[in-house]
Design a protein around this motif. Structure first.
Motif, PDB file in Angstrom:
ATOM      1  N   PRO A 170      73.671 -32.782  76.028  1.00  0.00           N
ATOM      2  CA  PRO A 170      74.879 -33.200  75.910  1.00  0.00           C
ATOM      3  C   PRO A 170      75.941 -32.855  77.028  1.00  0.00           C
ATOM      4  O   PRO A 170      76.779 -33.080  77.486  1.00  0.00           O
ATOM      5  CB  PRO A 170      75.267 -32.349  74.249  1.00  0.00           C
ATOM      6  CG  PRO A 170      74.274 -31.195  74.353  1.00  0.00           C
ATOM      7  CD  PRO A 170      73.077 -31.839  74.858  1.00  0.00           C
ATOM      8  N   GLU A 171      75.301 -31.421  77.750  1.00  0.00           N
ATOM      9  CA  GLU A 171      76.020 -31.157  78.939  1.00  0.00           C
ATOM     10  C   GLU A 171      75.003 -31.430  80.114  1.00  0.00           C
ATOM     11  O   GLU A 171      74.058 -30.709  80.122  1.00  0.00           O
ATOM     12  CB  GLU A 171      76.439 -29.542  78.625  1.00  0.00           C
ATOM     13  CG  GLU A 171      77.168 -29.080  79.850  1.00  0.00           C
ATOM     14  CD  GLU A 171      77.750 -27.656  79.717  1.00  0.00           C
ATOM     15  OE1 GLU A 171      77.807 -26.982  80.613  1.00  0.00           O
ATOM     16  OE2 GLU A 171      78.008 -27.284  78.471  1.00  0.00           O
ATOM     17  N   GLN A 172      75.507 -31.828  81.222  1.00  0.00           N
ATOM     18  CA  GLN A 172      74.634 -32.314  82.212  1.00  0.00           C
ATOM     19  C   GLN A 172      75.000 -31.249  83.266  1.00  0.00           C
ATOM     20  O   GLN A 172      76.314 -31.011  83.677  1.00  0.00           O
ATOM     21  CB  GLN A 172      75.141 -33.583  82.871  1.00  0.00           C
ATOM     22  CG  GLN A 172      74.711 -34.701  81.797  1.00  0.00           C
ATOM     23  CD  GLN A 172      73.203 -34.876  81.560  1.00  0.00           C
ATOM     24  OE1 GLN A 172      72.409 -35.213  82.568  1.00  0.00           O
ATOM     25  NE2 GLN A 172      72.587 -34.641  80.606  1.00  0.00           N
ATOM     26  N   ASP A 173      74.124 -30.805  84.002  1.00  0.00           N
ATOM     27  CA  ASP A 173      74.091 -29.999  85.300  1.00  0.00           C
ATOM     28  C   ASP A 173      74.539 -30.663  86.299  1.00  0.00           C
ATOM     29  O   ASP A 173      74.059 -31.974  86.483  1.00  0.00           O
ATOM     30  CB  ASP A 173      72.705 -29.368  85.710  1.00  0.00           C
ATOM     31  CG  ASP A 173      72.012 -28.194  84.555  1.00  0.00           C
ATOM     32  OD1 ASP A 173      73.108 -27.695  83.960  1.00  0.00           O
ATOM     33  OD2 ASP A 173      70.988 -28.108  84.801  1.00  0.00           O
ATOM     34  N   PRO A 174      75.582 -30.349  87.034  1.00  0.00           N
ATOM     35  CA  PRO A 174      76.264 -30.976  88.361  1.00  0.00           C
ATOM     36  C   PRO A 174      75.138 -31.101  89.508  1.00  0.00           C
ATOM     37  O   PRO A 174      74.253 -30.208  89.496  1.00  0.00           O
ATOM     38  CB  PRO A 174      77.572 -30.272  88.763  1.00  0.00           C
ATOM     39  CG  PRO A 174      77.122 -28.720  88.156  1.00  0.00           C
ATOM     40  CD  PRO A 174      76.188 -28.940  86.866  1.00  0.00           C
ATOM     41  N   ILE A 175      75.413 -32.022  90.315  1.00  0.00           N
ATOM     42  CA  ILE A 175      74.502 -32.097  91.384  1.00  0.00           C
ATOM     43  C   ILE A 175      74.877 -31.072  92.459  1.00  0.00           C
ATOM     44  O   ILE A 175      76.085 -30.837  92.611  1.00  0.00           O
ATOM     45  CB  ILE A 175      74.873 -33.553  92.256  1.00  0.00           C
ATOM     46  CG1 ILE A 175      74.212 -34.602  91.270  1.00  0.00           C
ATOM     47  CG2 ILE A 175      74.312 -33.471  93.602  1.00  0.00           C
ATOM     48  CD1 ILE A 175      74.894 -35.889  91.721  1.00  0.00           C
TER      49      ILE A 175
END
Length: 89
Positions: free
Chosen positions: A19-24
């Motif tokens: 549900p929460e994506q790690d940023p690039i």
């Protein structure tokens, strides 16, 4: 162009989109110490002809029994990697 996705591992099932994506991001070292080994390499590179698969986690023996080493395996589609985890030495 960079494409990145973060997944949640499901015991005995398929990983699901987190549900929460790690940023690039850039290179990340252990304990944020630039002299330490890499915890996670940066996502951008001049040319990356193949995909990176990185797993960071912990290994636990079945039933929580203490062991000196443990064989572990990671599978993503057709990619299967195995290794042996050794305890404190």
């Amino acid at each position: 162009m960079t494409v990145k996705a973060t997944f949640t591992l499901v015991h005995g099932g398929e990983a699901t989109l987190a549900p929460e994506q790690d940023p690039i991001g850039d290179d990340r070292h252990w304990d944020n110490n630039a002299l330490a080994s890499l915890h996670r390499p940066g996502d951008s590179a001049p040319l990356k002809p193949k995909v990176d698969v990185v797993l960071v986690g912990h290994a636990y023996a079945p039933g929580g029994a203490p062991v000196t080493s443990l064989a572990v395996r990671m599978r993503v589609g057709d990619l299967v990697k195995s290794l042996r985890v050794n305890g404190d030495r």
